[in-house]
Design a protein around this motif. Structure first.
Motif, PDB file in Angstrom:
ATOM      1  N   LEU A 159      -3.311  -6.368   5.077  1.00 54.64           N
ATOM      2  CA  LEU A 159      -3.628  -5.096   4.644  1.00 54.64           C
ATOM      3  C   LEU A 159      -3.484  -4.368   6.065  1.00 54.64           C
ATOM      4  O   LEU A 159      -3.121  -3.207   6.266  1.00 54.64           O
ATOM      5  CB  LEU A 159      -5.060  -4.850   4.159  1.00 54.64           C
ATOM      6  N   CYS A 198       0.157  -3.620   6.772  1.00 52.91           N
ATOM      7  CA  CYS A 198       0.460  -2.358   5.868  1.00 52.91           C
ATOM      8  C   CYS A 198      -0.023  -1.152   6.086  1.00 52.91           C
ATOM      9  O   CYS A 198       0.754  -0.216   6.434  1.00 52.91           O
ATOM     10  CB  CYS A 198       0.032  -2.595   4.291  1.00 52.91           C
ATOM     11  N   LEU A 211       0.849  -1.324  -0.284  1.00 55.43           N
ATOM     12  CA  LEU A 211      -0.069   0.062  -0.211  1.00 55.43           C
ATOM     13  C   LEU A 211       0.814   1.308  -0.293  1.00 55.43           C
ATOM     14  O   LEU A 211       1.867   1.107   0.749  1.00 55.43           O
ATOM     15  CB  LEU A 211      -0.738   0.193   1.158  1.00 55.43           C
ATOM     16  N   VAL A 253      -5.683   5.516   0.700  1.00 53.97           N
ATOM     17  CA  VAL A 253      -4.847   4.502  -0.310  1.00 53.97           C
ATOM     18  C   VAL A 253      -4.629   5.284  -1.446  1.00 53.97           C
ATOM     19  O   VAL A 253      -5.675   5.576  -2.262  1.00 53.97           O
ATOM     20  CB  VAL A 253      -5.368   3.276  -0.374  1.00 53.97           C
ATOM     21  N   GLU A 295      -8.094  -4.512  -5.249  1.00 56.74           N
ATOM     22  CA  GLU A 295      -6.951  -3.357  -5.260  1.00 56.74           C
ATOM     23  C   GLU A 295      -7.703  -2.057  -5.505  1.00 56.74           C
ATOM     24  O   GLU A 295      -7.461  -0.992  -4.885  1.00 56.74           O
ATOM     25  CB  GLU A 295      -5.776  -3.528  -6.217  1.00 56.74           C
ATOM     26  N   LEU A 348      -9.794  -0.312  -2.857  1.00 52.79           N
ATOM     27  CA  LEU A 348      -9.010   0.275  -2.072  1.00 52.79           C
ATOM     28  C   LEU A 348      -8.663   1.782  -2.060  1.00 52.79           C
ATOM     29  O   LEU A 348      -8.556   2.610  -1.320  1.00 52.79           O
ATOM     30  CB  LEU A 348      -7.745  -0.377  -1.600  1.00 52.79           C
ATOM     31  N   VAL A 386      -8.094   2.892   5.520  1.00 49.82           N
ATOM     32  CA  VAL A 386      -8.154   1.359   5.736  1.00 49.82           C
ATOM     33  C   VAL A 386      -8.821   1.046   7.043  1.00 49.82           C
ATOM     34  O   VAL A 386      -8.167   0.673   7.992  1.00 49.82           O
ATOM     35  CB  VAL A 386      -6.563   0.562   5.472  1.00 49.82           C
ATOM     36  N   ALA A 393      -2.311   0.347  -4.576  1.00 48.09           N
ATOM     37  CA  ALA A 393      -2.633  -0.688  -3.776  1.00 48.09           C
ATOM     38  C   ALA A 393      -1.993  -2.110  -4.378  1.00 48.09           C
ATOM     39  O   ALA A 393      -2.278  -2.166  -5.847  1.00 48.09           O
ATOM     40  CB  ALA A 393      -3.800  -0.975  -3.102  1.00 48.09           C
TER      41      ALA A 393
END
Ligand SMILES: Cc1cc2nc3c(=O)[nH]c(=O)nc-3n(C[C@H](O)[C@H](O)[C@H](O)COP(=O)(O)OP(=O)(O)OC[C@H]3O[C@@H](n4cnc5c(N)ncnc54)[C@H](O)[C@@H]3O)c2cc1C
Length: 287
Positions: A276, A279, A198, A206, A227, A230, A235, A209
């Protein structure tokens, strides 16, 4: 196991390897670490071409890219300061999960991709890193994105070409990365694996991604729909739930001796969420 083999060659260059491959036609096979080839025990093989002395064991910078020679072992990836520093070490971490120390001392990254296994542990981080594969045959060299390299279950676009190296392009600034693997035991082949990357803006939204998944489809895959979902969002738990649903929609797992398709689907959701969260938390992954 190899009682049909008539000759074993150990070329010192790529050029010599290609000549031997061409001469041997369909009866010649490349061997690197041999950890897959010995299990396969293909009786049609007449000539083995050991490429471990062909000058393909290296990790180096080429401009802004990081290039990894095809016969670089899992142990070398795991222990390389450059690979441990790249993208929070996701490739080093994936390599460190490939079988036992003995396997990792022999198994190569080129062999891990060449066999077309959907569960290849280095394929998932390499997909998330937008890696490209450099192939060589008698006609010359060509570079193809790893995503285009896989063409079906245990099928690749390699044909009879040699994998020379893997190239990882410059990564987005401030990227945060994670690799997750679930196996029956530590060091066992993946039931499911996932890699994510990310890039967040100053508000925590984001900007970019990547989500890649292994062992849940005929080939390692990118979850492109997840992806896209996002991008532009924070997030939070709502986003994570939607993105994980979307990732699960992209998979087509099988049931086999290791796990049922249903279990793999559920674990895919869990691993994508963990990746995720790691990240977004910016903690990277610990080696
Ligand atoms: C006990 C055990 C545990 C394992 N655990 C894992 C695991 O946890 N995760 C995982 O991902 N894998 C695992 N594997 C699978 C295997 O170790 C890896 O896929 C390994 O990276 C294969 O690399 P190799 O160099 O040994 O390939 P080899 O066996 O030498 O070759 C495999 C195939 O690729 C071809 N090939 C090799 N290199 C090239 C090249 N440069 N260009 C073109 N063709 C090439 C060969 O001709 C052959 O068809 C395991 C295997 C064993 C036996």
């Amino acid at each position: 196991m190899f009682d049909t083999v008539e000759a074993f060659y150990r070329p010192g260059t790529v050029r010599e390897t290609l000549r031997l491959l061409q001469n041997g036609k369909k009866r010649a096979r490349v061997v690197a670490g041999g950890t897959d080839l010995v299990v396969e025990a293909d009786q049609s093989i007449r000539f083995l071409i050991d490429i471990t002395h062909a000058g393909l064991s290296y990790i180096r910078r080429k401009g802004k890219a990081c290039v990894i020679g095809a016969t670089t072992t899992m142990a070398a990836l795991e222990n390389s300061p450059a690979i441990r520093a790249l993208a929070s070490g996701i490739l080093a971490r994936a390599a460190a999960t490939c079988g036992s120390i003995q396997i990792r001392n022999m198994a190569t990254v080129g062999g891990n991709l060449a066999n077309g296994s959907p569960a290849a542990d280095t394929a998932t981080p390499l997909l998330a890193l937008d890696a490209e594969v450099v192939l060589a045959d008698a006609r010359g060299r060509r570079k193809i994105p790893l995503a285009a390299f896989y063409s079906g279950a245990r099928k690749t676009a390699r044909g009879s070409a040699l994998i020379v190296e893997i190239s990882i392009p410059a990564l987005p600034r401030g990227g945060r990365w994670s690799f997750q693997k679930l196996g029956r035991t530590e060091g066992d082949i993946s039931l499911v694996n996932a890699a994510a990357g990310l890039q967040l803006d100053s508000q925590g939204r984001v900007k970019w991604a990547r989500i890649a998944l292994g062992a849940v489809a005929p080939t390692p895959i990118r979850a492109a729909g997840a992806e896209e979902l996002l991008v532009g969002r924070k997030v939070d738990q709502i986003t994570l739930a939607e993105v994980c649903d979307e990732a699960v929609r992209a998979v087509r797992p099988i049931s086999d001796v290791r796990a049922s398709a249903e279990y793999r689907r559920e674990m895919c959701r869990v691993l994508v969420k963990r990746a995720l969260e790691e990240c977004a938390g910016g903690t990277g992954c610990s080696l």
